[in-house]
Design an enzyme around this catalytic site. Sequence first.
Site, PDB file in Angstrom:
ATOM      1  N   SER A  71      -9.633  -0.262   7.188  1.00  0.00           N
ATOM      2  CA  SER A  71      -9.059  -0.110   5.847  1.00  0.00           C
ATOM      3  C   SER A  71      -8.428  -1.370   5.265  1.00  0.00           C
ATOM      4  CB  SER A  71      -8.024   1.014   5.848  1.00  0.00           C
ATOM      5  OG  SER A  71      -8.681   2.247   5.820  1.00  0.00           O
ATOM      6  N   SER A 130      -9.517   1.760   2.911  1.00  0.00           N
ATOM      7  CA  SER A 130      -8.674   2.499   1.983  1.00  0.00           C
ATOM      8  C   SER A 130      -7.620   1.639   1.283  1.00  0.00           C
ATOM      9  CB  SER A 130      -7.971   3.635   2.724  1.00  0.00           C
ATOM     10  OG  SER A 130      -7.094   3.106   3.700  1.00  0.00           O
ATOM     11  N   LYS A 169       0.853  -1.195   0.000  1.00  0.00           N
ATOM     12  CA  LYS A 169       0.000   0.000   0.000  1.00  0.00           C
ATOM     13  C   LYS A 169       0.883   1.237   0.000  1.00  0.00           C
ATOM     14  CE  LYS A 169      -3.895   1.999   2.601  1.00  0.00           C
ATOM     15  NZ  LYS A 169      -4.712   1.867   3.831  1.00  0.00           N
TER      16      LYS A 169
END
Lengths: 496, 486, 96
Positions: free
Chosen positions: A182, A158, A83
């Site tokens: 997330s 996210s 990420k």
Amino acid sequence: MIILSKLIRKGATELVELFKSDPRLIEEYIVSVYEVIDRVEDLVRSYITLRPLNEVLADGAKVRETLTNGFKGRLAGLLVAVKDVIVTKNLRTTCASKILYDFIPPYNATVIERIIGEGGIVVGKTNMDEFAMGSTTENSAFFKTRNPWDLDRVPGGSSGGSAVAVAAYEASIALGSDTGGSIRVPAAYTGIVGIKPTYGLVSRYGLISYGTSLEQIGPMARNVSDLALLLSVIAGYDPHDSTSLKVRDLNYMEFLKPTPMKKYRIAIIRECVSEGVDNTVLTAFNRSLRRFEEEGLEVLEVSIPIIKYALPAYYIIAMAEASSNLARYDGIRYGYHVSVEGRTWDEVYTEVRSEGFGLEVKKRILLGTFVLSAGYYDQYYLKASKIRKLLYDEFMKLFKEVDVVVTPTTPTTPPRFGEALTDPLKLYLLDTYTVVANLTGLPAISIPSDIVNDVPVGLQLIGPRLSEGYLINLAYIHELKSGLKDLVPTAVSGYV
Amino acid sequence: MSNLDIKIGLEVHTQITSLKTKLFCSCPSDYRGKPPNTNVCPVCLGLPGALPVVNIEAIRAALMVALALKCEISDVLVFTRKHYFYPDLPKNYQISQYDGPGSIPIAKNGYIVIGVDGGLKKVRIRRINIEEDPGKIVYPTGSLLTSKYTLIDYNRSGIALLEIVSEPDLRSPKEARAFIDKLRSILEHLGLVNTELEGALRVDANISLAGGSRVEIKNISSAKDVERALTYEIIRQSKALETGEKVRRETRHWDAIRKVTVPLRVKEFEEDYRYFPDPDLPPVKISLKLIEEIYQKLPELPDQRIERFIKTYGLSDYLATVLVSEKVLADYFEECVKYCGNPEIIGNIVVNDFKRWVDEMDIEVSKAVKILTPNQLCQLVYMLNNNIINIKILKEIIPKVLKYNKDVNTIVYEENYIDISNEEVLMRIIDEVIKENPKAVKDALINPKAVNYLVGQVMKKTRGRANPELTNKLIIKKLKELSGTP
Amino acid sequence: MLKEDLKVWLERISKLSLIRISSEEEEIILNDMKKIIEFFNTINSLDLSNVEPLFMVLKDEPVVRDDEVGESLSVDEVLKNVKEVEGGFIKGPKTA
């Protein structure tokens, strides 16, 4: 049409064993993953920055050589999607924000050091909601990532890019971060597994902060074994993180047992299955519960009334911390910049921050500034922290009676693009069940509960402090019974 | 000035120079003189993702100071973020401490005893904070006002500071200076701060006069300048109050070169620092055991040392206090005494001559003691005790040693400073003086006090070498002869 | 509960955060802010005067550091992301 290597569909755990016996397979595997990326990336768009194939092949060759020399790296030859909120040395790290569009970190996050140390290869940096603020990956400053099960739907967020990279076979495993759900929300929406570890289990050094006291880095994988493998590598003490727990040499592979390692008592929380839950989600949830009951595990219902205040308390705390953590972005030392000469610092900073941050980030900074400001601190930030205390105490009490709490990961199936953005509260509500684990610091895993109408639904298991092993045991049992592992999403099934 | 009802409170920022590393990262604390931005890491540069980890020695240092200043010590160490934007602050918040919900300073409610006009005064300490230093801003034109941009060097960023805040108990610039001197001496005696290093001690002063408002003066870097800046402010404010002008509540900047205070830019909104406990740094427990351990290891502090100097060396209260006001000075004194005894003579010389000249010539004490070494000073004392030189000459030699960095023996012989105690030689000079000053002689015959004038004339002729006692005796004898009384 | 007009509030908070809201954004933001603050206000119904706040969930003693010198960054690494450099200094805006 190129016939893809059979390696592509293999799990990470299996691949590592194969590479050990034949290190030459690493090259074949890397090439085939890049084949998949070539085919599906235009559809789903997981990566903000993808490393060039030749670089990754060079890294692969190095790992191959060390394997030949007897290296026993636990991730040797695996391709790890990271990420873009986790810093990688000399590899652009943007947080999906214009304000960091060209930031090249001079150092690696601790988790990256560990992955490389075990022979893992970072393949690229994945898309996300800007600064991890969002639950759909629609708030990226660059582009939206699509759900490989239905390209009209969001992948969740996210950590949407990491979830999709794994779900669409564009990486072996991935790292996400979870401040309020997330990791778990996108895992649920894309049919994979993801865990938010106990606060302090995984080092945050190198994780670009959003909600410091809430967030953890965690693994995302197509099956529970792969998740256990990556968690074993990244978990454990780090002297660079003050909040790191003093636990070492963790091996979660020992918990991959087909039967319960303990007579788990499972609790469902009444408040999480009564209001605002989709029927499809509830049906899947009940089916999962039956799987546990069939194993002879007891399921009971409890009530935690304070839980309905968890969501506002969570957002107040997360935004307060965010407003502070994001103060450093002023364009002077890195990132989006405007010329300084002849202008005062407040002019320059205001311009950089107004142009560099996206709307959702601005909103959260403003609100976070507000809840900490003179005259409002007690009313909002302090009060939210008191709710946090009540919730924490409730869960500590509950875990004296039960071993695990289960909830649906999300109240609904993945929204279509734009749906959750019509109203800020709609977006926040996606995190209703996940924020509890962040506020309390407890570990929570999301696993596929079912596939309904070709869309996955997630199940969340929350355990007491440092109970990751038992959560993995339960998740593994559920995976065996449901057969929900190494799923191939419909929109990309023709390409892998 | 006391009729103005002056209230002064001080905030002293001091670098814990004894530490090897910064407060939250392992960069060296020795940042001075390095090329810009070569003493930084992801943590003190505030790079995204970097996290602070507190230096345990900084906590111990703060506890030492807390104990020395008789403070109440918190049972947890909590760090708090203080938010404001400024180019020298890489995270745009400073990790500091605060007294408020969820936050607490490491120590509060202590005191320092200072000497004031012969008496003693207790000045209360409100709190002690541990905090990080920002980077350093350089102005390309040399002036904050005329520079079109700034140049930033983050080498200092993250250095461990203690902020020591007094209650507004001080009543005059002189008291403020005494407070700083005493505090500095305590920090030196604890072995934590080398106060001679540039920027190691910085002071913000708050001052209000009856009928006025509180004015803060920032950026004062020495005890002397604290006294100067406050004196300037008192004059400025009392003038304003006399003419009926309003004294605004404001922050002013001390311009050490022009020796004036200037107002800083007025902010549109009142500061709102949005303090909250830093979630990167969970509270550290401070156990009684740790406090006890540190207490046991505390070195001798100034007050104890003053007492010992009085008792052991028979010094006056005054001499002992001045000596201990600077650790190097007190150390120097003790070294000399160890070398050649004579504590009273040495105490007097160190305070009245050595210290006086060091201040006047504006040299650092630590440098001066390397010039007039204990060995050198002891030689002078030896010559004095053996009548090779007299006390007047000794007083003349000391500034010469300091100024020219010459050996005392060389000076004594080269400048022919040896004491004249030979009666014949002295009588010859006295005869000359009596011949040249008939009026003074007449006076002296009537008034014995006027003898001093004649002694002075002898001294003048011998450039001070005449032994004053003997000269006095011989003149009186001569006068008696002249007046014919037996 | 806001003690001031929402627009005045937004201006004050934007100045504190150094974030300017453009006229196009203002309407969306004001509308969203109103909703979110109302959402936050739901916690006001609770009386928590006797509850201690919990800011961090770490139960262990935090990690501390010995006073030992480690590696700093090279000057190239420090300045790599800086857009305006002058003589090794990082160029910043005016402060007056």
